[in-house]
Design an enzyme around this catalytic site. Structure first.
Site, PDB file in Angstrom:
ATOM      1  N   SER A  33     -46.875 -40.752   6.499  1.00 17.19           N
ATOM      2  CA  SER A  33     -47.433 -41.858   5.710  1.00 17.19           C
ATOM      3  C   SER A  33     -47.026 -43.184   6.348  1.00 17.19           C
ATOM      4  O   SER A  33     -46.084 -43.236   7.150  1.00 17.19           O
ATOM      5  CB  SER A  33     -46.864 -41.770   4.288  1.00 17.19           C
ATOM      6  OG  SER A  33     -46.944 -43.001   3.622  1.00 17.19           O
TER       7      SER A  33
ATOM      8  N   TYR B 235     -40.354 -41.359  -1.985  1.00 15.33           N
ATOM      9  CA  TYR B 235     -41.530 -41.004  -1.180  1.00 15.33           C
ATOM     10  C   TYR B 235     -41.374 -41.550   0.240  1.00 15.33           C
ATOM     11  O   TYR B 235     -41.622 -40.840   1.217  1.00 15.33           O
ATOM     12  CB  TYR B 235     -42.781 -41.575  -1.862  1.00 15.33           C
ATOM     13  CG  TYR B 235     -44.076 -41.234  -1.172  1.00 15.33           C
ATOM     14  CD1 TYR B 235     -44.625 -39.955  -1.256  1.00 15.33           C
ATOM     15  CD2 TYR B 235     -44.778 -42.190  -0.438  1.00 15.33           C
ATOM     16  CE1 TYR B 235     -45.826 -39.646  -0.627  1.00 15.33           C
ATOM     17  CE2 TYR B 235     -45.979 -41.889   0.185  1.00 15.33           C
ATOM     18  CZ  TYR B 235     -46.496 -40.623   0.089  1.00 15.33           C
ATOM     19  OH  TYR B 235     -47.686 -40.312   0.717  1.00 15.33           O
TER      20      TYR B 235
HETATM   21  P1  NAD Z   1     -53.627 -34.941  -3.721  1.00 12.87           P
HETATM   22  O1  NAD Z   1     -52.748 -35.057  -4.914  1.00 12.87           O
HETATM   23  O2  NAD Z   1     -55.085 -34.992  -3.937  1.00 12.87           O
HETATM   24  O3  NAD Z   1     -53.256 -33.630  -2.931  1.00 12.87           O
HETATM   25  C1  NAD Z   1     -51.990 -33.063  -2.931  1.00 12.87           C
HETATM   26  C2  NAD Z   1     -52.126 -31.604  -3.230  1.00 12.87           C
HETATM   27  O4  NAD Z   1     -50.850 -30.990  -3.166  1.00 12.87           O
HETATM   28  C3  NAD Z   1     -52.696 -31.314  -4.621  1.00 12.87           C
HETATM   29  O5  NAD Z   1     -53.763 -30.399  -4.507  1.00 12.87           O
HETATM   30  C4  NAD Z   1     -51.535 -30.689  -5.362  1.00 12.87           C
HETATM   31  O6  NAD Z   1     -51.924 -29.715  -6.312  1.00 12.87           O
HETATM   32  C5  NAD Z   1     -50.757 -30.054  -4.218  1.00 12.87           C
HETATM   33  N1  NAD Z   1     -49.375 -29.824  -4.571  1.00 12.87           N
HETATM   34  C6  NAD Z   1     -48.514 -30.684  -5.175  1.00 12.87           C
HETATM   35  N2  NAD Z   1     -47.344 -30.093  -5.378  1.00 12.87           N
HETATM   36  C7  NAD Z   1     -47.443 -28.841  -4.900  1.00 12.87           C
HETATM   37  C8  NAD Z   1     -46.561 -27.738  -4.845  1.00 12.87           C
HETATM   38  N3  NAD Z   1     -45.304 -27.827  -5.306  1.00 12.87           N
HETATM   39  N4  NAD Z   1     -47.007 -26.596  -4.298  1.00 12.87           N
HETATM   40  C9  NAD Z   1     -48.264 -26.494  -3.834  1.00 12.87           C
HETATM   41  N5  NAD Z   1     -49.148 -27.493  -3.852  1.00 12.87           N
HETATM   42  C10 NAD Z   1     -48.738 -28.654  -4.392  1.00 12.87           C
HETATM   43  O7  NAD Z   1     -53.160 -36.091  -2.725  1.00 12.87           O
HETATM   44  P2  NAD Z   1     -53.722 -36.567  -1.320  1.00 12.87           P
HETATM   45  O8  NAD Z   1     -53.812 -38.042  -1.392  1.00 12.87           O
HETATM   46  O9  NAD Z   1     -54.879 -35.798  -0.871  1.00 12.87           O
HETATM   47  O10 NAD Z   1     -52.453 -36.277  -0.392  1.00 12.87           O
HETATM   48  C11 NAD Z   1     -52.367 -35.280   0.591  1.00 12.87           C
HETATM   49  C12 NAD Z   1     -51.182 -35.604   1.486  1.00 12.87           C
HETATM   50  O11 NAD Z   1     -51.432 -36.856   2.161  1.00 12.87           O
HETATM   51  C13 NAD Z   1     -49.859 -35.793   0.724  1.00 12.87           C
HETATM   52  O12 NAD Z   1     -48.804 -35.319   1.536  1.00 12.87           O
HETATM   53  C14 NAD Z   1     -49.762 -37.300   0.612  1.00 12.87           C
HETATM   54  O13 NAD Z   1     -48.437 -37.706   0.443  1.00 12.87           O
HETATM   55  C15 NAD Z   1     -50.334 -37.711   1.943  1.00 12.87           C
HETATM   56  N6  NAD Z   1     -50.795 -39.088   2.031  1.00 12.87           N
HETATM   57  C16 NAD Z   1     -51.774 -39.563   1.213  1.00 12.87           C
HETATM   58  C17 NAD Z   1     -52.188 -40.874   1.363  1.00 12.87           C
HETATM   59  C18 NAD Z   1     -53.269 -41.459   0.513  1.00 12.87           C
HETATM   60  O14 NAD Z   1     -53.557 -42.646   0.653  1.00 12.87           O
HETATM   61  N7  NAD Z   1     -53.891 -40.691  -0.342  1.00 12.87           N
HETATM   62  C19 NAD Z   1     -51.611 -41.696   2.339  1.00 12.87           C
HETATM   63  C20 NAD Z   1     -50.613 -41.172   3.141  1.00 12.87           C
HETATM   64  C21 NAD Z   1     -50.219 -39.879   2.998  1.00 12.87           C
END
Ligand code: NAD
Length: 271
Positions: free
Chosen positions: A155, A168
Site C-alpha cells: 500500500s 495498517y
Molecule cells: P476488500 O475488502 O474488497 O477485499 C478484501 C477481501 O479480503 C475481502 O473479500 C474479505 O472478505 C477478505 N478477507 C478479510 N479478512 C479475511 C480473512 N481473515 N480471511 C480470508 N479473507 C479475508 O478490499 P480491497 O480494497 O479489494 O483490498 C484488497 C487488498 O488491497 C487488501 O490487502 C488492501 O489492504 C489492499 N489495498 C487496497 C487499496 C484500496 O484503495 N482499496 C489500496 C492499497 C492496498
C-alpha cells in the site's frame, strides 16, 4: 481454452482481487477463490464458470493455519498444485484507526492513546500474518513443482505512514519487507515474490473515510486527490497490467519489487 496453471487468490472475492480473479481465469488460469463468505465466493465462481473459466471457491480464514491446510487440500485435489498465490486478503478496521490525524492533548482518546489493542492486533495480523501464513501453506507446492509466483498487496502507507491508520501502515510496511525477504529466501527455488502497492481505489473499506453519504469527498478524500497528480482514484482494472507483467515468463529476473500503482501519489512531495 487450455487451462494449465493454478492461481490461488486470498481475498479473491474482494473489490480489487475479484477483478484479478476474473482476469486470471480469462487468461487460462484455474482459479481458487479463498475468502470468508461462501455465498460471495460462490457468486464469483459462478460468474467465472459462466464465462467459460475454471474456478473453485473455498471459505477460509487466512489467519487459521488449520483452515488454510484444508483449503490447500481442496485446491490440490480439485485443481492441482498452486503455481501463483495472490495474497489479497487485507484491510483496515475502525478499531485500529484514530479519530483525529494529529494529537489533541485535551482529547487523548481521539488519537494514539485511544487505540485498542484488539483492533491494532487484528489489523496487523490480517495484513502481515494473513500474507505470511498462506505463503507458507501454498508456497510449498511451488518448491515441489520447481517454481511459481507470489504476489503480495502492499500500500502507499508502506512508504510513508498515512495518518489515522497506524496498524495498517505498519503492517503494510511489514508486507513490503516480507516481500523482499521471501524473494531472497526463495530465489534459488525459482519462486519469485513481488508486490503491488496500490494507491487509492474507492472500495468498501475506505469509502467512509474518503467520501460522505452524498458521494462528495471528505476532507481526507480531498487531501488524497490533492496529492495525487492524476487527480483521481484508481480503477481496479488498472492493477491488471502489473499483474500480467509480474507473472510473465519474460519477467523471470524480476523478484523482490514493490510497484506503486498510484497516479503519481508516491512520487509527489506535495510541492
Ligand atoms: P476488500 O475488502 O474488497 O477485499 C478484501 C477481501 O479480503 C475481502 O473479500 C474479505 O472478505 C477478505 N478477507 C478479510 N479478512 C479475511 C480473512 N481473515 N480471511 C480470508 N479473507 C479475508 O478490499 P480491497 O480494497 O479489494 O483490498 C484488497 C487488498 O488491497 C487488501 O490487502 C488492501 O489492504 C489492499 N489495498 C487496497 C487499496 C484500496 O484503495 N482499496 C489500496 C492499497 C492496498
Amino acid at each position: 481454452m487450455n487451462h494449465k496453471k493454478v492461481a490461488v487468490i486470498t481475498g479473491g472475492s474482494g473489490v480489487l482481487c475479484s477483478v484479478m480473479a476474473l482476469h486470471m481465469a480469462k487468461n487460462g488460469y484455474k482459479v481458487a477463490i479463498l475468502g470468508r463468505r461462501q455465498s460471495v465466493i460462490d457468486a464469483l465462481v459462478d460468474q467465472i464458470v459462466g464465462e467459460g473459466g475454471v474456478a473453485i471457491g473455498v471459505a477460509t480464514d487466512v489467519l487459521r493455519q488449520d483452515l488454510l491446510e484444508e483449503a490447500h487440500k481442496q485446491v490440490n485435489e480439485k485443481l492441482g498444485p498452486c503455481d501463483v498465490l495472490i495474497n489479497g486478503a487485507g484491510g483496515n478496521h475502525m478499531d485500529a484507526t484514530t479519530k483525529e490525524p494529529l494529537l489533541i492533548p485535551e482529547e487523548l482518546e481521539k488519537g494514539f492513546f485511544g487505540l485498542r489493542l484488539d483492533g491494532v492486533r487484528s489489523v496487523f495480523d490480517l495484513n502481515f500474518l494473513g500474507t505470511f501464513l498462506p505463503s507458507q501453506v501454498f508456497g510449498k507446492d511451488m518448491v515441489t513443482t520447481g517454481g511459481g509466483n507470489i504476489i503480495n498487496i502492499s500500500s502507499m502507507s508502506a512508504y510513508s505512514p498515512l495518518t489515522k491508520v497506524m496498524a495498517y501502515s505498519a503492517a503494510k510496511a511489514a508486507v513490503s519487507n516480507l516481500t523482499e525477504w521471501m524473494a531472497v529466501h526463495f530465489a534459488a527455488a525459482g519462486i519469485r515474490v513481488n508486490a503491488m502497492a496500490p494507491g487509492f481505489f474507492l472500495t468498501n473499506q475506505n469509502r467512509s473515510l474518503l467520501t460522505t453519504e452524498d458521494g462528495s469527498l471528505t476532507q481526507r478524500g480531498n487531501t488524497i486527490i490533492g496529492k495525487t497528480p492524476m487527480k483521481r482514484f484508481g480503477k481496479p482494472e488498472e492493477l491488471l497490467s502489473t499483474l500480467d507483467w509480474m507473472l510473465d515468463e519474460r519477467s523471470s529476473f524480476i523478484t523482490g519489487t514493490v510497484i506503486p500503482i498510484d497516479g503519481g501519489f508516491n512520487a509527489f512531495s506535495g510541492v
